[in-house]
Design an enzyme around this catalytic site. Sequence first.
Site, PDB file in Angstrom:
ATOM      1  N   CYS A  54       0.824  -1.215   0.000  1.00 10.20           N
ATOM      2  CA  CYS A  54       0.000   0.000   0.000  1.00 10.20           C
ATOM      3  C   CYS A  54       0.855   1.261   0.000  1.00 10.20           C
ATOM      4  O   CYS A  54       0.466   2.282  -0.557  1.00 10.20           O
ATOM      5  CB  CYS A  54      -0.906   0.023   1.228  1.00 10.20           C
ATOM      6  SG  CYS A  54      -2.205  -1.221   1.208  1.00 10.20           S
ATOM      7  N   ASN A  55       2.006   1.183   0.636  1.00 14.02           N
ATOM      8  CA  ASN A  55       2.815   2.375   0.849  1.00 14.02           C
ATOM      9  C   ASN A  55       4.064   2.471  -0.006  1.00 14.02           C
ATOM     10  O   ASN A  55       4.794   3.456   0.088  1.00 14.02           O
ATOM     11  CB  ASN A  55       3.215   2.471   2.328  1.00 14.02           C
ATOM     12  CG  ASN A  55       2.025   2.735   3.215  1.00 14.02           C
ATOM     13  OD1 ASN A  55       1.155   3.508   2.864  1.00 14.02           O
ATOM     14  ND2 ASN A  55       1.965   2.057   4.352  1.00 14.02           N
ATOM     15  N   ARG A  56       4.333   1.449  -0.822  1.00 15.94           N
ATOM     16  CA  ARG A  56       5.543   1.519  -1.628  1.00 15.94           C
ATOM     17  C   ARG A  56       5.521   0.561  -2.810  1.00 15.94           C
ATOM     18  O   ARG A  56       4.857  -0.485  -2.789  1.00 15.94           O
ATOM     19  CB  ARG A  56       6.786   1.243  -0.772  1.00 15.94           C
ATOM     20  CG  ARG A  56       6.929  -0.187  -0.279  1.00 15.94           C
ATOM     21  CD  ARG A  56       8.172  -0.350   0.596  1.00 15.94           C
ATOM     22  NE  ARG A  56       8.075   0.396   1.841  1.00 15.94           N
ATOM     23  CZ  ARG A  56       8.892   1.396   2.168  1.00 15.94           C
ATOM     24  NH1 ARG A  56       9.864   1.761   1.353  1.00 15.94           N
ATOM     25  NH2 ARG A  56       8.738   2.027   3.320  1.00 15.94           N
ATOM     26  N   SER A 111       9.193   2.376   7.426  1.00 15.72           N
ATOM     27  CA  SER A 111       7.740   2.285   7.246  1.00 15.72           C
ATOM     28  C   SER A 111       7.029   3.546   7.723  1.00 15.72           C
ATOM     29  O   SER A 111       7.547   4.308   8.544  1.00 15.72           O
ATOM     30  CB  SER A 111       7.186   1.085   8.024  1.00 15.72           C
ATOM     31  OG  SER A 111       7.646  -0.122   7.473  1.00 15.72           O
ATOM     32  N   GLN A 122       5.592  -9.055   3.784  1.00  9.13           N
ATOM     33  CA  GLN A 122       5.448  -8.585   2.404  1.00  9.13           C
ATOM     34  C   GLN A 122       6.755  -8.749   1.621  1.00  9.13           C
ATOM     35  O   GLN A 122       6.749  -9.125   0.448  1.00  9.13           O
ATOM     36  CB  GLN A 122       4.991  -7.127   2.404  1.00  9.13           C
ATOM     37  CG  GLN A 122       3.555  -6.960   2.885  1.00  9.13           C
ATOM     38  CD  GLN A 122       3.205  -5.513   3.221  1.00  9.13           C
ATOM     39  OE1 GLN A 122       4.074  -4.706   3.561  1.00  9.13           O
ATOM     40  NE2 GLN A 122       1.932  -5.172   3.129  1.00  9.13           N
ATOM     41  N   GLY A 188     -13.069  -7.852   2.100  1.00  8.54           N
ATOM     42  CA  GLY A 188     -11.695  -8.316   1.914  1.00  8.54           C
ATOM     43  C   GLY A 188     -11.118  -8.934   3.166  1.00  8.54           C
ATOM     44  O   GLY A 188      -9.905  -8.916   3.382  1.00  8.54           O
ATOM     45  N   ALA A 189     -11.968  -9.523   3.993  1.00 12.68           N
ATOM     46  CA  ALA A 189     -11.532 -10.058   5.290  1.00 12.68           C
ATOM     47  C   ALA A 189     -10.594 -11.242   5.177  1.00 12.68           C
ATOM     48  O   ALA A 189      -9.872 -11.564   6.127  1.00 12.68           O
ATOM     49  CB  ALA A 189     -12.754 -10.458   6.127  1.00 12.68           C
TER      50      ALA A 189
END
Length: 383
Positions: A54-56, A111, A122, A188-189
């Site tokens: 999500c962040n990179r 992060s 990840q 999306g659980a």
Amino acid sequence: MLVDEIMYCISINHKNSDLKIRKQFAFSEDTQKALLNCLVTSGCINECLIVCTCNRMELYFVGNENAVSFAKNTLAEYSGFEVSRLSKQIFLFYDDKAISHLYNVVSGIDSMVIGEDEILGQIKRAYTFAQRCKTTGYELNTVFQAAIACAKRIKTETVLSKTSVSMATLAANEVARLGENVSVMVIGATGKIGTSLVKNLVSHKNISIITTLRNHNNDLTYRNDVSAVEYNDRYKYIDKVDCLISATSSPHYTITYYDLQKCLKENKNRLFIDLAVPPDIDKEIEKISGIRLVDVDYFKTLAKENNSLKLSSIDEAKKIIEEEIEALKKDMLFHSFLPYIDAVKMKLKEKSFEELLYKLREELSAEEFEKILNVYKTFGGVE
């Protein structure tokens, strides 16, 4: 290093790009595979690995002097982002700095939420994926395995991750602050973020949870009061919930303005949280009265408080990283020297030991030469 090719990293992350830009580089697995294969067949890149969260989005690769230009052009082609703009947008790391950056990323120091646990998993998945695509070799295998081992050591020896607050934890805490009895729907659980999110939500006694499933063969065994509904029926239940969180890897919206405004009957305040990149929720829903929509960038502010508590552990973690990188570099130097050992041994038989010492004295600094002499003295049993 004793080789002409070096390791590079091109990074687009939460520090240099907003969500709108990052979502253009949120490549699907099929796209990642095609991109990696394109790079390793270029003739200038021998190894490559891509990390998409999500962040990179980070591309690690080993190649010659043409590698960076080709990699940027390829990223521009696959993302639809102009290469001239991309050059201004990215962080570029190379050689030792690329290795150091990776260690900081995998340990959670780089992060948005310092010390968060999700990045280690990840990175592992990204590395495994690249291995399956057969786009890693000795250098990336060695560096990534060592970086992952270093991150585990930091988790064990420091408190950096002991009180880890991930994006899922921050989102769950935001929901818990809504009131006494909060009803939340999670789309999306069963995904990577969704699984962590539901586990965090169930730790709050004031939250009741509805999850959406694409089929009821999926099993959610977190707690008895977690109920499940068919994904296609989600709009039938949204009117009753106080909060909706979506965290899927879908290329399409899971919630649209058109469908949402038709199903809402009860006039009340509602929180919508979008943890997906690219976004799951149509931003147009903010036009509906009572709706507040937040995305992953919103949690940057919430992360600052958590990060301040972790700052004291960063120096300790960085010392561990320095030690581990030093060991890694020695291993890689030794590996690159292995093909020359026999030839050097033969040459040494023809030279005197004194000649070697004089050559070392000429080439090395005083500090380096002293270390060599101490090794010889220890090896010779005279110290």
